[in-house]
Design a protein around this motif. Structure first.
Motif, PDB file in Angstrom:
ATOM      1  N   LEU A 273     -66.227 -75.743 100.426  1.00  0.00           N
ATOM      2  CA  LEU A 273     -67.117 -76.864 100.733  1.00  0.00           C
ATOM      3  C   LEU A 273     -68.524 -76.373 101.043  1.00  0.00           C
ATOM      4  O   LEU A 273     -68.733 -75.198 101.357  1.00  0.00           O
ATOM      5  CB  LEU A 273     -66.594 -77.639 101.948  1.00  0.00           C
ATOM      6  CG  LEU A 273     -65.142 -78.098 101.925  1.00  0.00           C
ATOM      7  CD1 LEU A 273     -64.780 -78.714 103.268  1.00  0.00           C
ATOM      8  CD2 LEU A 273     -64.918 -79.090 100.799  1.00  0.00           C
ATOM      9  N   GLU A 274     -69.465 -77.313 100.973  1.00  0.00           N
ATOM     10  CA  GLU A 274     -70.852 -77.015 101.334  1.00  0.00           C
ATOM     11  C   GLU A 274     -71.262 -77.918 102.487  1.00  0.00           C
ATOM     12  O   GLU A 274     -71.042 -79.129 102.449  1.00  0.00           O
ATOM     13  CB  GLU A 274     -71.766 -77.236 100.127  1.00  0.00           C
ATOM     14  CG  GLU A 274     -73.157 -76.656 100.312  1.00  0.00           C
ATOM     15  CD  GLU A 274     -73.941 -76.626  99.008  1.00  0.00           C
ATOM     16  OE1 GLU A 274     -74.997 -77.294  98.959  1.00  0.00           O
ATOM     17  OE2 GLU A 274     -73.497 -75.955  98.051  1.00  0.00           O
ATOM     18  N   LYS A 298     -71.330 -72.448 103.572  1.00  0.00           N
ATOM     19  CA  LYS A 298     -70.096 -72.775 102.866  1.00  0.00           C
ATOM     20  C   LYS A 298     -68.886 -72.474 103.735  1.00  0.00           C
ATOM     21  O   LYS A 298     -68.937 -71.616 104.626  1.00  0.00           O
ATOM     22  CB  LYS A 298     -70.005 -71.993 101.554  1.00  0.00           C
ATOM     23  CG  LYS A 298     -71.014 -72.436 100.504  1.00  0.00           C
ATOM     24  CD  LYS A 298     -70.807 -71.701  99.187  1.00  0.00           C
ATOM     25  CE  LYS A 298     -71.793 -72.187  98.131  1.00  0.00           C
ATOM     26  NZ  LYS A 298     -71.596 -71.487  96.839  1.00  0.00           N
ATOM     27  N   GLY A 299     -67.817 -73.211 103.471  1.00  0.00           N
ATOM     28  CA  GLY A 299     -66.591 -73.006 104.225  1.00  0.00           C
ATOM     29  C   GLY A 299     -65.371 -73.306 103.381  1.00  0.00           C
ATOM     30  O   GLY A 299     -65.476 -73.893 102.293  1.00  0.00           O
ATOM     31  N   LEU A 315     -65.845 -71.009 108.337  1.00  0.00           N
ATOM     32  CA  LEU A 315     -67.202 -70.796 107.838  1.00  0.00           C
ATOM     33  C   LEU A 315     -67.285 -69.417 107.189  1.00  0.00           C
ATOM     34  O   LEU A 315     -67.055 -68.396 107.840  1.00  0.00           O
ATOM     35  CB  LEU A 315     -68.209 -70.900 108.992  1.00  0.00           C
ATOM     36  CG  LEU A 315     -69.689 -70.826 108.618  1.00  0.00           C
ATOM     37  CD1 LEU A 315     -70.084 -71.986 107.714  1.00  0.00           C
ATOM     38  CD2 LEU A 315     -70.558 -70.834 109.883  1.00  0.00           C
ATOM     39  N   ILE A 316     -67.613 -69.390 105.903  1.00  0.00           N
ATOM     40  CA  ILE A 316     -67.643 -68.113 105.177  1.00  0.00           C
ATOM     41  C   ILE A 316     -69.048 -67.695 104.770  1.00  0.00           C
ATOM     42  O   ILE A 316     -69.268 -66.547 104.378  1.00  0.00           O
ATOM     43  CB  ILE A 316     -66.750 -68.175 103.915  1.00  0.00           C
ATOM     44  CG1 ILE A 316     -67.238 -69.277 102.969  1.00  0.00           C
ATOM     45  CG2 ILE A 316     -65.292 -68.382 104.300  1.00  0.00           C
ATOM     46  CD1 ILE A 316     -66.515 -69.288 101.623  1.00  0.00           C
ATOM     47  N   ARG A 355     -70.078 -67.580 111.585  1.00  0.00           N
ATOM     48  CA  ARG A 355     -69.427 -67.112 110.356  1.00  0.00           C
ATOM     49  C   ARG A 355     -68.075 -66.463 110.674  1.00  0.00           C
ATOM     50  O   ARG A 355     -67.916 -65.773 111.670  1.00  0.00           O
ATOM     51  CB  ARG A 355     -70.347 -66.114 109.652  1.00  0.00           C
ATOM     52  CG  ARG A 355     -69.874 -65.669 108.277  1.00  0.00           C
ATOM     53  CD  ARG A 355     -70.983 -64.892 107.590  1.00  0.00           C
ATOM     54  NE  ARG A 355     -70.537 -64.328 106.331  1.00  0.00           N
ATOM     55  CZ  ARG A 355     -70.038 -63.105 106.179  1.00  0.00           C
ATOM     56  NH1 ARG A 355     -69.938 -62.306 107.234  1.00  0.00           N
ATOM     57  NH2 ARG A 355     -69.663 -62.672 104.993  1.00  0.00           N
ATOM     58  N   ASN A 356     -67.107 -66.752 109.805  1.00  0.00           N
ATOM     59  CA  ASN A 356     -65.728 -66.245 109.890  1.00  0.00           C
ATOM     60  C   ASN A 356     -64.911 -66.894 111.013  1.00  0.00           C
ATOM     61  O   ASN A 356     -63.786 -66.462 111.280  1.00  0.00           O
ATOM     62  CB  ASN A 356     -65.693 -64.719 110.042  1.00  0.00           C
ATOM     63  CG  ASN A 356     -66.173 -64.018 108.785  1.00  0.00           C
ATOM     64  OD1 ASN A 356     -65.942 -64.502 107.670  1.00  0.00           O
ATOM     65  ND2 ASN A 356     -66.858 -62.889 108.952  1.00  0.00           N
ATOM     66  N   LYS A 357     -65.480 -67.934 111.654  1.00  0.00           N
ATOM     67  CA  LYS A 357     -64.746 -68.683 112.670  1.00  0.00           C
ATOM     68  C   LYS A 357     -64.315 -70.033 112.098  1.00  0.00           C
ATOM     69  O   LYS A 357     -64.915 -70.555 111.161  1.00  0.00           O
ATOM     70  CB  LYS A 357     -65.605 -68.896 113.917  1.00  0.00           C
ATOM     71  CG  LYS A 357     -66.045 -67.606 114.605  1.00  0.00           C
ATOM     72  CD  LYS A 357     -64.855 -66.861 115.186  1.00  0.00           C
ATOM     73  CE  LYS A 357     -65.308 -65.611 115.929  1.00  0.00           C
ATOM     74  NZ  LYS A 357     -64.164 -64.860 116.498  1.00  0.00           N
TER      75      LYS A 357
END
Length: 370
Positions: A273-274, A298-299, A315-316, A355-357
């Motif tokens: 997703l955005e 993005k996620g 969240l990536i 990010r990454n969470k």
């Protein structure tokens, strides 16, 4: 090209000047800001207008330019405006008519070159208490603002009969029901909704509330249809009318729910997703990058909550190490049991995810990537 550059430069400078201006948090700061911000012709209008009519000197009640284009006070006092000044007035015990307070303060400043803030606050605290006293009895009193309030539908007929002479009633009788209600909805219908306090609350609005009719347009619609049938010696069929509006709102809810279910079905576990940044930005830098199209968050969906239409997203990718905002209570309305009023939260709360969470979001916060 030079003209374009000049316009761009002016806009850039204007935005920076605006950004540097701090929002006023008391009446003295309000009048100082307005003295610099308000055009001279509007100042003259405010200065020379009676205090009871000040709201008609600026947006949204002014009818002519340039007055109807001056939005500063409206922007401050609207729902998502200046929380500093509205909270300041709320804490002083002034919950209503914030625009009037600011305009009156500015008028006093224009006349005297200064304001007596305590006197102004005292004046409007007293006014607020008078309003509160009126509100306590508005659902039982037969008169509000010198206008008689009907107690029920039959009483509405009695009042309308006193407004319209026989020739008008004869004309009304000749009209088809839908034609009649269509013609008077915005004219006489508006008068009823405003003066019989169907918006603000009255014994007549309570009468309809007890019938499970809550929207003023529905109330006035029932009154008009019923009166037309009454004139033509037809059955009013009140229960049928009530059911029509109840069914309308029930169907609206069903259609809204159906739309949410269809939209939510497009969000599947594993989808990328955005982020839409609907809750704002963690920094000015992030906002600028987003405006320039170089900031993408993005996620990936890891879980779905179909009951509440929520998605858990990991969240990536983000353009700011602080992450993204997933919660901001600015603009929320909460009920305060102490004051028995709805208003802004006492403290602004902003929550972020990095990010990454992973975090739960409303699905509308994200857009699916094709």
């Amino acid at each position: 090209m030079k003209k374009i550059l000049l316009v761009s430069t002016i806009l850039f400078l204007a935005q920076n000047v605006f950004a540097q201006n701090k929002l006023p948090k008391n009446l003295k700061q309000v009048v100082m800001y307005l003295d610099k911000n308000c055009p001279d012709n509007i100042k003259i209008q405010i200065k020379n207008t009676h205090q009871d009519s000040l709201i008609y000197t600026v947006y949204p009640f002014a009818k002519s330019k340039p007055y109807k284009d001056y939005r500063t006070i409206f922007n401050w006092t609207s729902e998502n405006g200046n929380p500093k000044i509205t909270k300041y007035l709320d804490k002083k015990g002034i919950f209503d008519h914030h625009s009037k307070v600011l305009l009156y303060s500015f008028k006093q400043y224009l006349i005297n070159g200064k304001i007596k803030e305590k006197d102004i606050l005292r004046k409007y605290i007293k006014f607020q208490k008078q309003l509160d006293d009126k509100n306590k009895i508005k659902y039982i009193t037969d008169t509000i603002n010198k206008v008689y309030i009907p107690k029920d539908l039959e009483d509405c007929f009695v009042q309308i009969n006193t407004f319209w002479n026989d020739s008008i009633k004869a004309k009304v009788k000749t009209l088809e029901e839908n034609e009649f209600t269509g013609k008077v909805h915005l004219g006489f219908g508006t008068w009823m909704r405003n003066n019989w306090q169907l918006w603000g609350g009255s014994r007549l609005s309570k009468y309809f509330n007890d019938l499970n009719i809550y929207h003023p347009d529905d109330m006035s619609g029932i009154i008009l249809v019923s009166y037309h049938r009454h004139l033509n010696n037809k059955e009013i069929r009140l229960e049928e009318q009530v059911k029509y509006y109840q069914d309308y709102w029930e169907n609206s809810k069903k259609m809204e729910l159906k739309g949410k279910i269809e939209a939510f079905s497009k969000y599947k576990i594993g989808d990328t997703l955005e982020f839409g940044y609907q809750k704002g930005f963690v920094s000015k830098e992030q906002e600028d990058k987003y405006d320039n199209g170089i900031c993408t968050a993005k996620g990936i969906i890891t879980e779905r909550n179909e009951k509440d239409f929520l998605i858990k997203v990991k969240l990536i990718e983000t353009c700011d190490k602080k992450g993204i905002i997933y919660y901001d209570n600015d603009g929320d309305i909460i009920y305060d049991p102490k004051t028995k009023r709805s208003g802004s939260p006492p403290k602004r709360i902003i929550k972020k995810v990095k990010r990454n969470k992973e975090q739960w979001f409303e699905y509308k916060d994200w857009e699916t990537v094709e």
